[in-house]
Design a protein around this motif. Sequence first.
Motif, short mmCIF file in Angstrom:
data_model
loop_
_atom_site.label_atom_id
_atom_site.label_comp_id
_atom_site.label_asym_id
_atom_site.label_seq_id
_atom_site.Cartn_x
_atom_site.Cartn_y
_atom_site.Cartn_z
N ILE A 4 19.59 67.04 53.13
CA ILE A 4 18.75 65.84 53.20
C ILE A 4 17.99 65.74 51.88
O ILE A 4 17.41 66.73 51.42
CB ILE A 4 17.77 65.87 54.40
N GLY A 5 18.05 64.57 51.26
CA GLY A 5 17.41 64.37 49.96
C GLY A 5 16.47 63.19 49.98
O GLY A 5 16.05 62.72 51.04
N PHE A 6 16.17 62.70 48.77
CA PHE A 6 15.30 61.53 48.61
C PHE A 6 15.98 60.52 47.70
O PHE A 6 16.68 60.90 46.75
CB PHE A 6 13.97 61.95 47.98
N ILE A 45 26.91 60.22 50.70
CA ILE A 45 26.66 60.14 52.15
C ILE A 45 27.94 59.71 52.87
O ILE A 45 28.36 60.29 53.87
CB ILE A 45 25.49 59.17 52.45
N LYS A 46 28.62 58.70 52.29
CA LYS A 46 29.87 58.20 52.90
C LYS A 46 30.91 59.32 52.95
O LYS A 46 31.66 59.45 53.91
CB LYS A 46 30.43 57.02 52.10
N GLY A 71 21.93 62.63 54.59
CA GLY A 71 21.07 61.44 54.54
C GLY A 71 19.96 61.64 53.53
O GLY A 71 19.79 62.74 52.98
N VAL A 72 19.25 60.55 53.25
CA VAL A 72 18.12 60.61 52.30
C VAL A 72 16.93 59.84 52.87
O VAL A 72 17.09 58.92 53.68
CB VAL A 72 18.49 60.01 50.93
N GLU A 83 11.73 55.86 55.12
CA GLU A 83 12.63 55.85 56.29
C GLU A 83 13.82 56.77 56.02
O GLU A 83 14.23 56.93 54.87
CB GLU A 83 13.15 54.42 56.53
N TYR A 84 14.36 57.34 57.11
CA TYR A 84 15.54 58.20 56.95
C TYR A 84 16.78 57.30 56.95
O TYR A 84 16.98 56.49 57.85
CB TYR A 84 15.61 59.20 58.08
#
Length: 293
Positions: free
Chosen positions: A235-237, A247-248, A254-255, A289-290
């Motif tokens: 999980i990143g930003f 991500i795909k 997710g970020v 938001e995630y």
Amino acid sequence: MLKRIRLLYFVYLLFFVSSYSNYKIAVVPKGSINQFWKSVKTGVYEAAEEYGANIIYRGPVIESKYELQIRIIEKFIRDKVDAIVLAPAHKDMLLPVIKKAHENGIKIVIIDSELSGNYHDAFIATDNYNAGRLAGEEFIKLHGKKKVGILKERKGNASTDQREQGFEDVLTENNIEIGVSVYGGTIFRNKLILFERILNDYPDIRGYFTSGELSTLALQRAIENLENKADYTVIGFDLNNDIEMGIKNNIINGVMIQQPKHLGYLGIKTALELLDGKEVQKEVLIDAEYFTD
Ligand code: BDR
């Protein structure tokens, strides 16, 4: 009657816009190559267009260059700008020059990253600590109680320091071990080399958190470059086209996404309200938001 209202509105707009074009608003971002700062710049110029404000936009390319930010702000003080919108590259090192700007009657709006002291008139950012906590909660849903690695940005960079603290607090509250925790700095190549080495040196750690756009992309590349492909929880930003592909392709789960364009827009709008002598909210925190596939 309608014609009269239209004429009055047009006159008001003409006055409103023209009265703002006399102000000089200096904008000093933290960096410029990441998609995040390009979005901030878009928001700045959208507000400038809407309100007719006169913008001078100047900042470092690389996000660790707080000395360069100081020199740029000193020049803006000499040029007698009316307001400064700043994303500080260090929460303490920018304080003396912002104090000087304040003492010269310049309105100060801090965006993105907290600045210590109280010489600024407004602060607008993502709620970074809680964004880090939310990332931690999402991470545990994916990775359970297994060991985790945290790939940090740069100590003193308030926005990412707070995200990292929020994430770590959630892990600690859930008795989850942090197996490795390093600062990657702000040069992509160096981050990539460091992260590749970490993946190699810690084969038992299969879950990582990154707190900013560059770290997220560097970790994605390091995983993509692995000779022996392996699955990681990541999980990143921040989001850009490459990270969206990551991500795909299930490299990244997710970020946390922010609203950089809105941040740039609000920075200008708030500076104009201050110059207009209006009361403004001292601190505006925007929820992250995630985002996942
Ligand atoms: C990243 O740096 C942070 O200060 C921003 O909030 C963003 O996450 C951009 O490089």
